[in-house]
Design a protein around this motif. Structure first.
Motif, PDB file in Angstrom:
ATOM      1  N   GLU A 116       0.654  -1.273  -0.109  1.00 25.22           N
ATOM      2  CA  GLU A 116       0.150   0.060   0.056  1.00 25.22           C
ATOM      3  C   GLU A 116       0.777   1.346  -0.126  1.00 25.22           C
ATOM      4  OE1 GLU A 116      -2.698  -0.241   3.224  1.00 25.22           O
ATOM      5  OE2 GLU A 116      -3.474  -2.213   2.466  1.00 25.22           O
ATOM      6  N   GLU A 117       2.188   1.150   0.255  1.00 25.31           N
ATOM      7  CA  GLU A 117       3.168   2.184   0.238  1.00 25.31           C
ATOM      8  C   GLU A 117       3.765   2.541  -0.954  1.00 25.31           C
ATOM      9  OE1 GLU A 117       3.017   4.564   3.084  1.00 25.31           O
ATOM     10  OE2 GLU A 117       1.458   2.997   3.705  1.00 25.31           O
ATOM     11  N   ASP A 118       3.589   1.603  -1.914  1.00 27.53           N
ATOM     12  CA  ASP A 118       4.118   1.654  -3.284  1.00 27.53           C
ATOM     13  C   ASP A 118       3.224   1.984  -4.194  1.00 27.53           C
ATOM     14  OD1 ASP A 118       5.899   1.280  -5.408  1.00 27.53           O
ATOM     15  OD2 ASP A 118       5.681  -0.878  -5.398  1.00 27.53           O
ATOM     16  N   PRO A 119       3.551   3.404  -4.934  1.00 30.03           N
ATOM     17  CA  PRO A 119       2.422   3.638  -6.067  1.00 30.03           C
ATOM     18  C   PRO A 119       2.331   2.717  -7.052  1.00 30.03           C
ATOM     19  CG  PRO A 119       3.983   5.458  -5.422  1.00 30.03           C
ATOM     20  CD  PRO A 119       4.574   4.272  -4.674  1.00 30.03           C
ATOM     21  N   LYS A 120       3.366   2.054  -7.681  1.00 27.07           N
ATOM     22  CA  LYS A 120       3.536   1.222  -8.620  1.00 27.07           C
ATOM     23  C   LYS A 120       2.727  -0.098  -8.404  1.00 27.07           C
ATOM     24  CE  LYS A 120       8.069   2.493 -10.618  1.00 27.07           C
ATOM     25  NZ  LYS A 120       9.250   1.905 -11.094  1.00 27.07           N
ATOM     26  N   SER A 121       2.750  -0.307  -7.148  1.00 25.90           N
ATOM     27  CA  SER A 121       2.152  -1.822  -6.629  1.00 25.90           C
ATOM     28  C   SER A 121       0.512  -1.208  -6.461  1.00 25.90           C
ATOM     29  CB  SER A 121       2.320  -2.163  -5.208  1.00 25.90           C
ATOM     30  OG  SER A 121       1.779  -3.391  -4.782  1.00 25.90           O
ATOM     31  N   LEU A 122       0.209  -0.198  -6.046  1.00 28.26           N
ATOM     32  CA  LEU A 122      -1.476   0.225  -6.252  1.00 28.26           C
ATOM     33  C   LEU A 122      -1.653   0.350  -7.504  1.00 28.26           C
ATOM     34  CD1 LEU A 122      -1.120   3.348  -3.289  1.00 28.26           C
ATOM     35  CD2 LEU A 122      -2.380   0.766  -3.120  1.00 28.26           C
TER      36      LEU A 122
END
Length: 126
Positions: free
Chosen positions: A70-76
């Motif tokens: 949840e802290e990684d924009p790419k993952s989101l």
């Protein structure tokens, strides 16, 4: 349902129109925003009817979501794109822009600041 997606060549807006199968050959679609008849048909994915529970179950079983950070924009961004695909709905240009920017690593806060009207078309209920 016989809905057809177009891009208006005059104003650039995306337009979705209901045209009965029997009327399609004689239809003269026009832009619902500017009334232009200069529309270009868009090819969109086919929606398959699934229950909401079925869609959510298949999403939760997807191993690619196991690495959601949840802290990684790419993952989101990857999660949001997968969710949109699984739900089988076109979420619109604004959603696509946000997901593209997240997948490039831009922070959600930065995106919100640059798009102050984000989600305003949803109204006060959201």
């Amino acid at each position: 349902m016989p809905y057809y997606d177009y891009r208006c060549q005059s104003c650039g807006k995306r337009v979705r129109l209901f045209i009965a199968y029997s009327d399609y050959e004689n239809a003269q679609p026009e832009c619902t925003y500017c009334a232009s008849k200069e529309l270009k048909r868009r090819v969109t994915r086919i929606a398959v009817a699934k229950s909401e529970d079925s869609r959510l179950d298949s999403m939760m079983d997807d191993p690619s979501l196991a690495g959601l950070d949840e802290e990684d924009p790419k993952s989101l961004g990857r999660f949001m794109r997968k969710m949109s695909q699984e739900m089988g709905e076109d979420m619109g240009d604004e959603f696509d822009e946000v997901v593209d920017r997240l997948e490039k690593g831009e922070s959600p806060k930065s995106i919100e600041e640059s798009m102050p009207d984000l989600g305003s078309e949803l109204g006060d209920n959201f």
